[in-house]
Design an enzyme around this catalytic site. Sequence first.
Site, PDB file in Angstrom:
ATOM      1  N   PRO A 144       3.740   6.892   8.145  1.00  0.00           N
ATOM      2  CA  PRO A 144       2.969   6.489   6.963  1.00  0.00           C
ATOM      3  C   PRO A 144       1.734   7.353   6.751  1.00  0.00           C
ATOM      4  O   PRO A 144       0.609   6.872   6.722  1.00  0.00           O
ATOM      5  CB  PRO A 144       2.583   5.038   7.284  1.00  0.00           C
ATOM      6  CG  PRO A 144       2.541   4.986   8.772  1.00  0.00           C
ATOM      7  CD  PRO A 144       3.543   5.988   9.281  1.00  0.00           C
ATOM      8  N   VAL A 202       0.844  -1.189   0.000  1.00  0.00           N
ATOM      9  CA  VAL A 202       0.000   0.000   0.000  1.00  0.00           C
ATOM     10  C   VAL A 202       0.877   1.235   0.000  1.00  0.00           C
ATOM     11  O   VAL A 202       1.966   1.244   0.538  1.00  0.00           O
ATOM     12  CB  VAL A 202      -0.926   0.061   1.229  1.00  0.00           C
ATOM     13  CG1 VAL A 202      -2.029  -0.943   1.101  1.00  0.00           C
ATOM     14  CG2 VAL A 202      -0.156  -0.127   2.519  1.00  0.00           C
ATOM     15  N   SER A 203       0.365   2.252  -0.614  1.00  0.00           N
ATOM     16  CA  SER A 203       1.046   3.523  -0.567  1.00  0.00           C
ATOM     17  C   SER A 203       0.258   4.355   0.413  1.00  0.00           C
ATOM     18  O   SER A 203      -0.948   4.437   0.329  1.00  0.00           O
ATOM     19  CB  SER A 203       1.023   4.127  -1.951  1.00  0.00           C
ATOM     20  OG  SER A 203       1.868   5.203  -1.953  1.00  0.00           O
ATOM     21  N   CYS A 204       0.955   4.945   1.366  1.00  0.00           N
ATOM     22  CA  CYS A 204       0.172   5.509   2.466  1.00  0.00           C
ATOM     23  C   CYS A 204      -0.103   6.989   2.346  1.00  0.00           C
ATOM     24  O   CYS A 204      -0.939   7.507   3.033  1.00  0.00           O
ATOM     25  CB  CYS A 204       0.837   5.222   3.791  1.00  0.00           C
ATOM     26  SG  CYS A 204       2.525   4.742   3.673  1.00  0.00           S
ATOM     27  N   VAL A 205       0.604   7.693   1.499  1.00  0.00           N
ATOM     28  CA  VAL A 205       0.411   9.133   1.272  1.00  0.00           C
ATOM     29  C   VAL A 205      -0.552   9.803   2.235  1.00  0.00           C
ATOM     30  O   VAL A 205      -1.724   9.505   2.227  1.00  0.00           O
ATOM     31  CB  VAL A 205      -0.025   9.367  -0.178  1.00  0.00           C
ATOM     32  CG1 VAL A 205      -0.570  10.787  -0.385  1.00  0.00           C
ATOM     33  CG2 VAL A 205       1.153   9.179  -1.081  1.00  0.00           C
TER      34      VAL A 205
END
Lengths: 103, 413
Positions: B294, A100-103
Amino acid sequence: MKEIEIAGVTVQVNEEGYMTDPSQWNADIAKEFAAQAGIELTDKHLEVLKFLREKHTEGKTLTIRAIGKSGIVDIKGFYALFPGGPLKVSSKIAGIPKPVSCV
Amino acid sequence: MKIIILGGGTAGTIMANKLRKALDREEWDITVIDKNKTHYYQPGFLFIPFGIYNKHDVIKPKGDFFPAGVKVLYENVDKIACDKNQVLLENGQVMAYDYLIIATGTQVFPEETPGMKEKLWHKSIFDFYTIELSFALQKFFKSWEGGKLVMAITELPYKCPVAPIEFVCLAEEYFAKKGMRDKVDITYVTPLPGAFTKPVATKMLSDLMHEKNINIVPDFYIERIDNERKVLVSYDEQEVPFDALTVVPVNMGNPMIERSGIGDDLNFVPTNKHTLQSEAFENVFVLGDAANLPTSKAGSVAHFASEILFENIMNHIEGRPMTARFDGHANCYIETGYGKGALIDFNYDTEPLPGTFPLPGIGPFGLLKNTKMNHYGKIIFRWMYWHILLRGKEMPIEADMNMAGKNSAYLEK
């Protein structure tokens, strides 16, 4: 979540087909997932999969950049091993959740 | 006792104000160290290329925002010796601390991508993360005759995840109003699988970009830029041609973090995502973009996290357990052009959802909706930033994200 039959065993996967319990994974499952993605696993592939599983167990966030710095393969080589989206494809074969990309 | 704050940007300035107010002046020395004297309102950089904001809108002296009783050193830091509780300055000075707050942010490194900082740099390749380049881009756009405009993101994470989306929306309006939209082809290139990271926001933002006739090229991980042929080349040999290229260069933490040996592979400091204490040292805390949390690298995150960090430092100083927990709360206004804006509000566990904000059912802002009111929110925010937020005063928004007002039905769809 659902269950699928792969390499003779039943494992749990999410709706996108990623395994949800990495402990259910084995080399035969990897081979089967790889075949579905049109990839024949070599030792280099297996080294990358081992690295991914180790980092996942340590709770590290996986990125293409980090794999490029792993010493196993550079980024271009990673793309060559797992064409398309290498991190997504390799994570699926390694039996770990979709990155996952958490941006 | 001594507290040193490294970095006098959004995060460091808020903390200096909060701590100075709470801690006895006789007993506690607070020092801020920063190499620059100018405070930039960074969200404003995005408006400069289109001539909406000018210099006086986005710069003020840093010194105006530090409270009396805080020592400020405008010096370069060589490194931190965390094992000795010391900060070493480039001028040879050694500063001891009892508590250290690292708030050194993130910077862009165009040299990390082959071909970016070569002969087309500043000529047809720009970014909008420094004031100089934002103005260079303004000048370029004024006389540009059109062609392929490409907005490309090189690497994750980067400062302000929505900025490149805002950029293409504002560019679309700018060229439409100049009467040359038919001559400008706009393409958005991202290493993500879509316009944004999370599904509900991605759908809304993709639809919006689609309506504006902005192309999206997803899953594109830039290897290099070919200056001769003016093309972006990905690691898997795909190509995107451009006439004008705006980039989000690779973001990394301050090089001083690397010299100190306390960062990850992008020089961000490993930080406990709930307490904001550094993973390695008990008396070192990290606030804002410098941390490896994150969540978004954004001013709103620094602001929300500052409330938690303040509570936890006070807990630690007074010998109590650090009970305040940061939830990763981020809140971003997205300028979408034509005087409208969208708004997203999310945290570590909850993706951006449609709804109203901050008051459930009332608003006045609409989450994941494209409204004029959201645009006013962004415009008013600049005033709040300079006058309330930086000074550590209370903002009318809670630090913890709130589910009230959000429509969770979208999650099951």
